[in-house]
Design a protein around this motif. Sequence first.
Motif, short mmCIF file in Angstrom:
data_model
loop_
_atom_site.label_atom_id
_atom_site.label_comp_id
_atom_site.label_asym_id
_atom_site.label_seq_id
_atom_site.Cartn_x
_atom_site.Cartn_y
_atom_site.Cartn_z
N ILE A 189 0.83 -1.21 0.00
CA ILE A 189 0.00 0.00 0.00
C ILE A 189 0.87 1.26 0.00
O ILE A 189 0.66 2.19 -0.80
CB ILE A 189 -0.96 -0.01 1.21
N TYR A 190 1.87 1.28 0.88
CA TYR A 190 2.75 2.46 0.96
C TYR A 190 3.53 2.63 -0.33
O TYR A 190 3.67 3.75 -0.85
CB TYR A 190 3.71 2.30 2.14
N VAL A 193 1.03 3.91 -3.08
CA VAL A 193 0.53 5.27 -2.82
C VAL A 193 1.64 6.31 -2.99
O VAL A 193 1.42 7.39 -3.57
CB VAL A 193 -0.08 5.35 -1.40
N SER A 194 2.83 6.00 -2.51
CA SER A 194 3.93 6.96 -2.60
C SER A 194 4.39 7.18 -4.05
O SER A 194 5.02 8.19 -4.36
CB SER A 194 5.12 6.50 -1.75
N LYS A 196 2.07 6.86 -6.66
CA LYS A 196 0.82 6.82 -7.42
C LYS A 196 0.87 7.72 -8.67
O LYS A 196 0.17 7.48 -9.66
CB LYS A 196 -0.35 7.23 -6.54
#
Length: 652
Positions: A189-190, A193-194, A196
């Motif tokens: 997830i990190y 998202v970082s 994206k």
Amino acid sequence: MTLFQRLTRFLLGKPRNPLNPDAQRHIALVAFLAWVGLGADGLSSSCYGPEEAFIALGPHYGSLALYIAIATILTVFIIALAYNQVIALFPSGGGGYKVATQLLGPHAGLVSGAALIVDYVLTITISVASGTDALFSLLPSAVLDYKLLTEAAIIFLLITLNLRGMKESIKVLMPIFLGFVITHFFLIIYGVVSHKSGLPAVVSDTVNNTLNLSHQAGWLFVIALLLRAYSLGSGTYTGIEAVSNNVNRLAEPRVQTGKWTMLYMALSLSFTAGGIILLYLLWHAQPVYGQTLNAVVFHKILGDSSLGHILLMITLLLEAGLLLVGANTGFLAGPSVLANMSVDSWLPNRFRHLSSRLVTQNGVIVFGLAALLILWLSGGRVSWLVILYSMNVFLTFSLSLLGLCVYWVTQRSAASPRWLGRLFFSAFAFFVTVSILIVTLISKFTFGGWVTVVITSLVIGVCLLIKKHYTHVNKKLHEIDLLMTSAPLKTLQVVTPLQPSEATAVIMVGKHRGIGLHNLLWILRSFPEHFKNFIFLNVGIVDVESFSAKKELTAMQESSNKMLDYFVNYCQQQGLAAKGLVAFGTDPTEKLTLLSKKIMKEFPNSIFFASKLIFSKDNWITRFLHNETAVTLQRRLHLLGAQLVILPMKID
């Protein structure tokens, strides 16, 4: 209690009563525990499956890796949803073996079962070897000489854990599983998202590069490269089969629990495998000598700080630990396949028997020994083992889904109105799995995949020989039953009373009336007028089949009592004093010994009689295929000062 018995009790725990409803409820798995115990196999393959698929694309990973991620996610859900039908149709478990057997025929079931046996042995071996490699990568190179010994020790540890029981082994390994899920879900997830902002570029580059590659090399080359890379990550899906194979071990309502387990597994598998491939793309991961691609991309995400290094070490340790949890899936699901196949006489009967802990003990030991043998032959080389792995599971998938297609076609009139949609979905899933199977077989055959084909064929050959033997023996025993028990018996109003102080013949009887009558008539002919009492003992064996559901357990109990009633009524019609005693358990020798002690107190002048099948060509194989209860019981009674006479019955 002997020293060995005390040690066994200490390692494995106290025996469980199979007739106690609480015992089955205690070992049944809720959906969460089933996900932990059976889903670890698929999740653990994310430690090497996505990497194998990504590297197989070579310089074209930027063009095609996104398709692999999407295809992986879709395939997981397609197979999982299709296998929900298997769970609904076969709530007593058995998975691919039972589906193929009942919907396609016994020989299709044999192929599916043999494939699963080999696959689960390889699951244990490759998971332990890969996990140990990850652990030793954190240690000095001087200790590498002890790697193979460490792997063997880990397999022995897993054998011991599983002999204690499925639920116990899962609880011990649960912290590792949950730690892996938490760390990897966070990193995925990190990491996404970082970065994206790079997602639109990944999509556009994929489309443009794919078109350019197709113009240069042709669409056939693109498709072939995609299929080959995709097949190398196919070990991701093996946990799906494990769920359907162990539905009988789930908590009630089984079908609902099974479907929830499958949902947890599909979500976690697709998210982890697809997410890791996406991380490779977003963070531009490149292979580094001596490191896994996961280690490379996680290092990029966590950075070079001290905290980052600590978190990376924890993440890699959890990956190694999860691979060991994945190895445990082979011990959970593999023995169930052996047990179901032994019920159908493809394998020795002893594989259907449960231990005092209600575990298929013989299956656990056999899988452990087979894994040790493969480990020794391969030297623990993951690069060689990965070639053998995952081929057979898609053979099982394909047979199961083909069976579902046949079912919806043949049962369309009696099935629900939605049968056409289910048929279409099953057919589509079959097309997907059989395509992967063909590509995997072709791409891996000359690189060692032929070894898997040979081993699976050998297992099939052995099973055919065992089935032939049991069919012959059962036919002969059935003929004896018909010959000796053709006349119906009537219950008498007046019976001859027992005389405890007189000579007593104690006869062990089993599932065949003909054998019991043969023994009784031999005693009456050899000792005319000597015995005044005739006691019949029968032990109902609680095995995998009878323990799987209340209905089967009740049927087994009724059958055992009915068998005793037959012999007691037969003796009473002959004017002989008789009674029957029955016990139920997983170990017939132990129960017969306890009944014998009880009889010796009530009837001190007792002589015990048991039967044993003999063959003109007797060897260790026939002795392995038929239990040695009579010989073992004879030794135990001799130690108690009682006499047991073994009456042979020749089968030819």
